[in-house]
Motif scaffolding. Sequence first.
Motif, PDB file in Angstrom:
ATOM      1  N   ARG A  59      24.143  77.915  46.466  1.00 18.58           N
ATOM      2  CA  ARG A  59      25.571  77.797  47.086  1.00 18.58           C
ATOM      3  C   ARG A  59      26.112  77.177  46.200  1.00 18.58           C
ATOM      4  N   GLU A  95      27.565  68.700  48.870  1.00 20.08           N
ATOM      5  CA  GLU A  95      26.334  69.282  48.207  1.00 20.08           C
ATOM      6  C   GLU A  95      25.294  67.652  48.092  1.00 20.08           C
ATOM      7  N   HIS A  97      26.200  64.650  49.667  1.00 13.60           N
ATOM      8  CA  HIS A  97      25.929  64.028  50.336  1.00 13.60           C
ATOM      9  C   HIS A  97      27.161  62.780  50.005  1.00 13.60           C
ATOM     10  N   GLY A 101      30.435  67.097  55.644  1.00 14.33           N
ATOM     11  CA  GLY A 101      31.069  68.522  55.467  1.00 14.33           C
ATOM     12  C   GLY A 101      30.781  69.894  53.713  1.00 14.33           C
ATOM     13  N   ALA A 102      31.277  70.574  54.518  1.00 11.76           N
ATOM     14  CA  ALA A 102      30.162  72.087  53.254  1.00 11.76           C
ATOM     15  C   ALA A 102      31.387  72.181  52.955  1.00 11.76           C
ATOM     16  N   GLN A 104      32.843  76.154  52.720  1.00 13.96           N
ATOM     17  CA  GLN A 104      32.021  77.998  52.577  1.00 13.96           C
ATOM     18  C   GLN A 104      33.031  79.159  51.910  1.00 13.96           C
ATOM     19  N   LYS A 105      32.648  80.076  52.208  1.00  8.72           N
ATOM     20  CA  LYS A 105      34.023  81.708  51.511  1.00  8.72           C
ATOM     21  C   LYS A 105      35.266  81.312  52.349  1.00  8.72           C
ATOM     22  N   LEU A 109      37.501  86.608  52.772  1.00 11.51           N
ATOM     23  CA  LEU A 109      36.497  86.936  51.816  1.00 11.51           C
ATOM     24  C   LEU A 109      36.877  87.283  50.152  1.00 11.51           C
ATOM     25  N   THR A 149      34.714  72.419  56.288  1.00 10.57           N
ATOM     26  CA  THR A 149      34.139  72.922  57.058  1.00 10.57           C
ATOM     27  C   THR A 149      33.242  71.832  57.609  1.00 10.57           C
TER      28      THR A 149
END
Lengths: 225, 83
Positions: A59, A95, A97, A101-102, A104-105, A109, A149
């Motif tokens: 990722r 990643e 921390h 959150g994170a 995403q794609k 797409l 997200t």
Amino acid sequence: MATTIGVVVFPGTNCEHDAVAAVEQLGASARLVFHAEDKLGDLDGLILPGGFAHGDYLRPGAIARFSPIMDAVSAFAAQGGPVVGICNGFQVLCEAHLLPGALQKNRGLTFLCQPSRLKVTSTNSALTNAATLGEELTIPINHFSGSYTCDVDTLRELQNEDRIVLRYVENPNGSLDDIAAISNEQGNVVGLMPHPERAVSALLGSADGVVLMESLLRAASVSRV
Amino acid sequence: MRFIARVEVRLREGIADPEGATIERALPALGFDGIASVRSGRCFQVELDAADLATAQNHAAALADRLLANPVIEESIIEVTPL
């Protein structure tokens, strides 16, 4: 002595020289810091620039987070030092921390490479302290995984604590609540998907990134004292 | 002893899955009827040495949690079998 910004370089980072040029254009100095180092040295602020650290394998940011330099980055952030993660740098901070959150794609797409209109929704951060609340900025985005997200509780925290610092005027990637940039609780660690370092001159199509880079330099000069 | 850990990483329920959604739309267009839903994910096969099955399972769970999955958006299902 001039304010000095460290620009962290992972294998696959590709925006480090743009970041250095933007910092120098604004009268501060910048120094590249290699991921394999374990000390930052005497720095007033940090940029984690864009690119594809470690090929974005697994990722984006997943491998970079374990780089030797990241312990020093975390310690610098914990002491209140300003840290701005741009694009891939934002993904690394999530990643690691250092931000919740994170990313995403993108919804749809597709890799997005285009100007984006942003609204300054908090000036309480190392990225926006020189900006005006509600100000609109046009700054390019250039990413495949930029859809922010997080869980419902985290989103509520971000909203209630004034930690959503930039929002897209027209959401390009499906980000929750149109989020383009968030900060940590203290406001000294900020991640954003757009590239302010690529918008520092009318010749580049926009100089709207200047106010964000200036905010970082201001936070860095304060943290120095 | 050597074991094989099969780690399936998938998005948590409720997290948007644009890849799964795209495949879900594509399948009926290709004539596959009755597709109710598609969720995407990925699978890792890790060979590891451990004293016994329980230890291997613990190691597999730890490495899945620390690196292979991002617990913010993903969950993992782990199956460990002796090689």
